[in-house]
Scaffold this motif. Structure first.
Motif, PDB file in Angstrom:
ATOM      1  N   UNK A   1       0.481   0.242 -10.475  1.00  0.00           N
ATOM      2  CA  UNK A   1       0.210  -0.574  -9.297  1.00  0.00           C
ATOM      3  C   UNK A   1      -0.817  -1.652  -9.621  1.00  0.00           C
ATOM      4  N   UNK A   2      -1.790  -1.323 -10.439  1.00  0.00           N
ATOM      5  CA  UNK A   2      -2.778  -2.327 -10.848  1.00  0.00           C
ATOM      6  C   UNK A   2      -2.101  -3.506 -11.547  1.00  0.00           C
TER       7      UNK A   2
ATOM      8  N   UNK B   1       3.555  -3.056   1.204  1.00  0.00           N
ATOM      9  CA  UNK B   1       4.537  -2.432   2.083  1.00  0.00           C
ATOM     10  C   UNK B   1       5.557  -1.645   1.266  1.00  0.00           C
ATOM     11  N   UNK B   2       5.983  -2.207   0.149  1.00  0.00           N
ATOM     12  CA  UNK B   2       6.921  -1.513  -0.742  1.00  0.00           C
ATOM     13  C   UNK B   2       6.307  -0.241  -1.308  1.00  0.00           C
ATOM     14  N   UNK B   3       4.980  -0.233  -1.430  1.00  0.00           N
ATOM     15  CA  UNK B   3       4.277   0.950  -1.929  1.00  0.00           C
ATOM     16  C   UNK B   3       3.982   1.949  -0.804  1.00  0.00           C
TER      17      UNK B   3
ATOM     18  N   UNK C   1       4.175   0.937   8.237  1.00  0.00           N
ATOM     19  CA  UNK C   1       5.105   0.292   9.167  1.00  0.00           C
ATOM     20  C   UNK C   1       4.449  -0.790  10.020  1.00  0.00           C
ATOM     21  N   UNK C   2       3.633  -1.618   9.383  1.00  0.00           N
ATOM     22  CA  UNK C   2       3.055  -2.753  10.081  1.00  0.00           C
ATOM     23  C   UNK C   2       1.757  -2.489  10.813  1.00  0.00           C
ATOM     24  N   UNK C   3       1.189  -1.321  10.659  1.00  0.00           N
ATOM     25  CA  UNK C   3      -0.079  -1.017  11.326  1.00  0.00           C
ATOM     26  C   UNK C   3      -1.277  -1.574  10.554  1.00  0.00           C
ATOM     27  N   UNK C   4      -1.032  -1.972   9.299  1.00  0.00           N
ATOM     28  CA  UNK C   4      -2.107  -2.551   8.489  1.00  0.00           C
ATOM     29  C   UNK C   4      -1.635  -3.835   7.822  1.00  0.00           C
TER      30      UNK C   4
END
Length: 220
Positions: A61-62, A179-181, A186-189
């Motif tokens: 991820x980094x 989002x893919x991770x 679901x859009x809360x952040x």
């Protein structure tokens, strides 16, 4: 133990936006939990705590972040620890959201909850006009995340640890990656800012700031 004013100012002079970290040095678990705790204990408007700290130690991820953020490219993978600060979106920040109802119930006694929510609506609707546009609620949350950002940087400096705040990224691309991770729930952040921690590779240039009397104005 109480720190002296001189010790506190010494930490402020020590802190700088570290451009290069020493990859051979790692922050201890105890020290980093301390840094995160100072962020968690930070104040927020109406006690909303509209943030989440995602500590990214996963190498894969980094590398994705490094490829998506020009600001992070020189910090990863050398930084000992890397934090993405997320801000809550209008799904959670609107006065009548399930999150804020639950959060406000922690702030005040049950019999005062209705009035507290009414005050929050008044603040959002009229005082700051945060309901005029959906973006305003997000911006309100994002602004608050800079409080724990600063607190964590200064807490790190006080124990001799370096840091660098990072805004050098495309918000849409980073949100897509996160989002893919599965990190945005679901859009809360949404992403707010990133923060690298570690130990400096070399000494920085002397700190330069505008004169005190230019920055501070007294009204008596």
């Amino acid at each position: 133990m109480t720190m002296t004013k001189e010790e506190i100012l010494k930490a402020y002079h020590f802190r700088h936006a570290t451009k290069e970290f020493d990859p051979s040095k790692t922050i201890s678990d105890d020290d980093f939990e301390f840094i995160l705790e100072t962020g968690r204990l930070s104040p927020s408007s109406f006690g909303t705590e509209p943030w989440r700290f995602v500590v990214v130690q996963n190498e894969q991820l980094r590398n994705k972040i490094k490829s998506s953020s020009y600001g992070a490219a020189s910090k990863l993978p050398e930084a000992s620890h890397f934090v993405i600060i997320l801000a809550r979106t209008p799904l959670d920040m609107r006065y009548d959201s399930a999150y804020l109802k639950e959060q406000q119930s922690k702030e005040v006694p049950k019999e005062q909850l209705t009035r507290r929510l009414e005050l929050l609506e008044e603040f959002q609707r009229h005082d700051f006009k945060l309901l005029d546009h959906e973006r305003f609620l997000t911006d309100w949350a994002v602004k608050q995340t800079y409080i724990p950002l600063a607190n964590m940087m200064m807490a790190a400096a006080q124990i001799g640890i370096d840091s660098c705040p990072i805004e050098g990224f495309d918000i849409e691309k980073m949100n897509q990656l996160l989002d893919e991770e599965g990190l945005l729930e679901d859009g809360h952040f949404t992403i707010s800012v990133m923060l690298a921690f570690g130990y400096r590779k070399k000494e920085p240039r002397p700190k330069i700031r505008r004169p005190f009397d230019d920055v501070v104005k007294w009204v008596k």
